[in-house]
Write a protein that holds these residues in place. Structure first.
Motif, PDB file in Angstrom:
ATOM      1  N   LEU A 121     -40.014  12.545  14.766  1.00  0.00           N
ATOM      2  CA  LEU A 121     -38.608  12.198  14.995  1.00  0.00           C
ATOM      3  C   LEU A 121     -37.852  13.202  15.869  1.00  0.00           C
ATOM      4  O   LEU A 121     -37.081  12.790  16.742  1.00  0.00           O
ATOM      5  N   PRO A 122     -38.025  14.522  15.693  1.00  0.00           N
ATOM      6  CA  PRO A 122     -37.255  15.451  16.524  1.00  0.00           C
ATOM      7  C   PRO A 122     -37.506  15.281  18.027  1.00  0.00           C
ATOM      8  O   PRO A 122     -36.640  15.604  18.837  1.00  0.00           O
ATOM      9  N   GLY A 123     -38.692  14.788  18.394  1.00  0.00           N
ATOM     10  CA  GLY A 123     -38.981  14.595  19.814  1.00  0.00           C
ATOM     11  C   GLY A 123     -38.776  13.174  20.290  1.00  0.00           C
ATOM     12  O   GLY A 123     -39.022  12.864  21.462  1.00  0.00           O
ATOM     13  N   GLN A 124     -38.315  12.313  19.389  1.00  0.00           N
ATOM     14  CA  GLN A 124     -38.196  10.896  19.746  1.00  0.00           C
ATOM     15  C   GLN A 124     -37.186  10.656  20.853  1.00  0.00           C
ATOM     16  O   GLN A 124     -37.351   9.771  21.679  1.00  0.00           O
ATOM     17  N   TRP A 125     -36.105  11.425  20.853  1.00  0.00           N
ATOM     18  CA  TRP A 125     -35.055  11.262  21.868  1.00  0.00           C
ATOM     19  C   TRP A 125     -34.967  12.507  22.751  1.00  0.00           C
ATOM     20  O   TRP A 125     -33.888  13.031  23.017  1.00  0.00           O
ATOM     21  N   GLU A 126     -36.131  12.968  23.177  1.00  0.00           N
ATOM     22  CA  GLU A 126     -36.200  14.192  23.978  1.00  0.00           C
ATOM     23  C   GLU A 126     -35.527  14.021  25.334  1.00  0.00           C
ATOM     24  O   GLU A 126     -34.860  14.918  25.833  1.00  0.00           O
ATOM     25  N   THR A 127     -35.679  12.852  25.938  1.00  0.00           N
ATOM     26  CA  THR A 127     -35.150  12.618  27.284  1.00  0.00           C
ATOM     27  C   THR A 127     -33.989  11.638  27.245  1.00  0.00           C
ATOM     28  O   THR A 127     -33.827  10.854  26.303  1.00  0.00           O
ATOM     29  N   ASN A 128     -33.193  11.659  28.297  1.00  0.00           N
ATOM     30  CA  ASN A 128     -32.104  10.699  28.410  1.00  0.00           C
ATOM     31  C   ASN A 128     -32.635   9.268  28.490  1.00  0.00           C
ATOM     32  O   ASN A 128     -32.006   8.332  27.986  1.00  0.00           O
ATOM     33  N   ALA A 129     -33.781   9.104  29.111  1.00  0.00           N
ATOM     34  CA  ALA A 129     -34.379   7.771  29.200  1.00  0.00           C
ATOM     35  C   ALA A 129     -34.746   7.246  27.816  1.00  0.00           C
ATOM     36  O   ALA A 129     -34.594   6.051  27.532  1.00  0.00           O
TER      37      ALA A 129
END
Length: 589
Positions: A488-496
């Motif tokens: 989960l912590p890396g799920q929204w790593e990028t703006n895309a």
């Protein structure tokens, strides 16, 4: 490298490629060409800084520079080389490296290596630290004077801005036109405007460090852009130009029409493509907006008959601002964004939009096998499923974890059975497709030909057991939950990645706090909730089956495993025969 059309002359293409190479060696690039390539190079570098890992991500940049140059910070030197490069530098490089007639590789034997004693205990896995929670950005909404909605996730950091303009006008609108219309129209949208041709659009995008592309699925058609904050104004102007003034040039229409026809031919030659072309027709029933090929490409006869005016009509009737939502993620204020959009989209007017009416799916079949003959196929592709509730009608988190246990992960029940235990499939599993209306629950298995019937039997068993004698266990739930929680912590790593979730919010009309509460909802999912959703979604008695394989080798065994009927269809879903019905007629005679 060049990909040739079937009718292209190989020698002529080869001659053209060599001519271009010789021109680069002799004259080098122009200032404009170099400027464009530099802009694209630096933009890609900046976009890569959003990611910790992956090709072009921060760890990749540091590790590769340490490996090849002995200094993780050497990327700064490489960037300086790129910034200071001149046309003469590239010309000299081309003359040095592109004039050699052959490449010589000298491989020297490896030297003798020694090892040092390690103090690391490799008898067990390292202990995991405490899991971290994920945070989704706060959302802001606004509406332009022309009726277009805006959904913004303001996110500071790397100066990239991602936007998707979503129209409620996917392949489902083909029910009002010809199958394949929406796909072809969206492919053509960015191939030229009243003021710019396709090449000029591409050149402008490179200079801005931006990407622009169009797409469609069953429910939504989109125009998407990824750009940099410093070039946002110019990028929005180009974005608006493509949306407001598409020219739909006749030559590009004919080219893309031919490409779509070729795509249909490829789908009809490949097992997965063949199945995806027919499955909707027999799950939803003819006349349903979702009943055309899932790929959206349509049929050869419908695409062949399309004319440019029909594509223009799709644009003029469906792509209205009051039928659209722009989702944006990046370091920009809503007031600023709204002001820029009001200016750039000032000529885009609201209007009436045709409505697609959904009726209740009607097929009247269950436990029916739809068989597509593919002579000499090396394996059989099995796809089975039925319709279930639309996205958002059930706990989607529970659906996701249910799917993970049954068929969504490598260690899922279906894959462990057919791959690891039986060795009949390289990979097998299941999923629930996304749709705004009823959607398919699917299990699949590409299996060796001589185990086609046996694999159907195993899939039936897995589905039945999952809602009867062997429901999901607490251990299975904890395993898939832990796997997701750690990611989960890396799920929204990028703006895309954030913008992709915004697309889901809009597409499925989810509440604005859906992803802000997603982390805690995953952690708090109970086994009872999972069982309730499993019993709602998995209906073994309603399953219909689709198999693509060599009929001569698999039909006899399939006739013996209890299908209500076996119907042979072609790759467009046209009915050819019903094996069991024909057998009954023969016995009666």
């Amino acid at each position: 490298m060049a990909n040739l059309k079937p009718e292209a002359e190989v020698e002529k293409v080869k001659e053209t490629l060599l001519t271009e190479i010789e021109d680069l060696i002799k004259n080098g690039p122009t200032e404009a060409e170099l400027k464009r390539i530099k802009a694209e190079y630096f933009a890609n570098f900046i976009k890569g800084l959003e990611r910790i890992g992956g090709f072009g991500g921060v760890s990749d940049i540091l590790a590769s520079n340490e490996t090849y140059f002995g200094d993780p910070a050497y990327y700064q030197t490489v960037l300086k080389y790129a910034e200071e490069a001149t046309p003469e530098d590239l010309k000299a490089t081309a003359q040095k490296w592109l004039t050699q007639g052959k490449h010589i590789l000298v491989a020297n034997p490896f030297p003798e290596y020694t090892t040092t004693e390690s103090t690391v205990d490799r008898s067990k896995l390292p202990e995991l630290g405490p899991t971290k929670s994920s945070k989704f950005p706060d959302l802001q909404r606004a509406t332009l004077s022309n009726g277009m909605n805006i959904l913004l996730a303001k996110r500071e950091g790397v100066p990239t801005i991602v936007m998707d303009l979503m129209f409620d006008a996917g392949y489902k609108t083909d029910i009002l036109a010809k199958p394949g219309t929406a796909s072809l129209a969206m492919s053509l949208l960015d191939e030229g405007t009243d003021n710019l041709n396709a090449l000029q659009i591409s050149e402008k995008l490179q200079m801005l460090g931006a990407d622009l592309y169009t797409s469609s699925d069953q429910d939504i058609s989109s125009v998407s852009m990824r750009t940099l904050k410093p070039s946002l104004d110019e990028s929005l102007d180009l974005f608006a130009e493509v949306i407001q003034n598409p020219a739909f040039p006749e030559n590009e229409f004919q080219r893309l029409k031919t490409e779509q026809l070729n795509s249909i031919k490829r789908e009809k030659s490949q097992p997965i493509g063949m199945a995806l072309r027919v499955i909707n027709k027999y799950l939803y029933g003819e006349g349903h907006p979702y009943s055309n090929p899932y790929t959206g490409t349509g049929y050869e006869n419908t695409v062949e008959s399309l004319i440019r005016d029909e594509v223009v009509n799709f644009y003029q009737s469906c792509l209205k601002p009051n039928n659209a939502t722009l989702v944006v993620t990046g370091d920009v204020e809503m007031d600023e964004l709204q002001s820029k959009l009001e200016k750039s989209l000032s000529n885009w007017k609201k209007g009436d939009v045709p409505q697609v009416s959904f009726k209740k799916p009607e097929t009247g079949t269950k436990n029916t096998l739809y068989l597509i003959d593919r002579p000499e196929s090396q394996q059989s592709v099995i796809i089975a499923g039925h319709l279930t509730e639309k996205y958002g009608a059930l706990s989607e988190i529970a659906v996701e974890q249910m799917v993970n246990i049954l068929g969504g992960e490598f260690t899922s029940r279906i894959n462990m059975n057919l791959r690891e235990d039986k060795h009949w499939a390289y990979g097998a599993g299941g999923f629930v497709m996304g749709a705004k209306q009823e959607r398919p629950f699917i299990v699949y298995a590409p299996v060796q030909t001589d185990k086609s019937a046996e694999s159907v039997t195993e899939l039936r068993k897995e589905l039945a057991d999952f809602v009867t004698s062997r429901p999901a266990t607490r251990e299975e739930l904890e395993k898939v939950k832990t796997n997701q929680i750690l990611g989960l912590p890396g799920q929204w790593e990028t703006n895309a990645a954030v913008n992709s979730s915004l697309r889901n919010l809009v597409k499925y009309n989810l509440p604005d706090n859906y992803y802000q509460e997603y982390d805690s909802n995953v952690r708090n999912l109970s086994l009872d909730e999972l069982h309730d959703v499993s019993n709602t979604v998995v209906k073994p008695e309603n399953v219909n089956w689709f198999i693509v394989g060599d009929k001569a080798k698999i039909e006899e065994n399939l006739n013996e495993i209890g299908f209500d009927q076996i119907i042979e269809i072609d790759a467009d879903g046209n009915r050819l025969s019903s094996s069991i019905e024909n057998q009954q007629v023969e016995l009666k005679d």
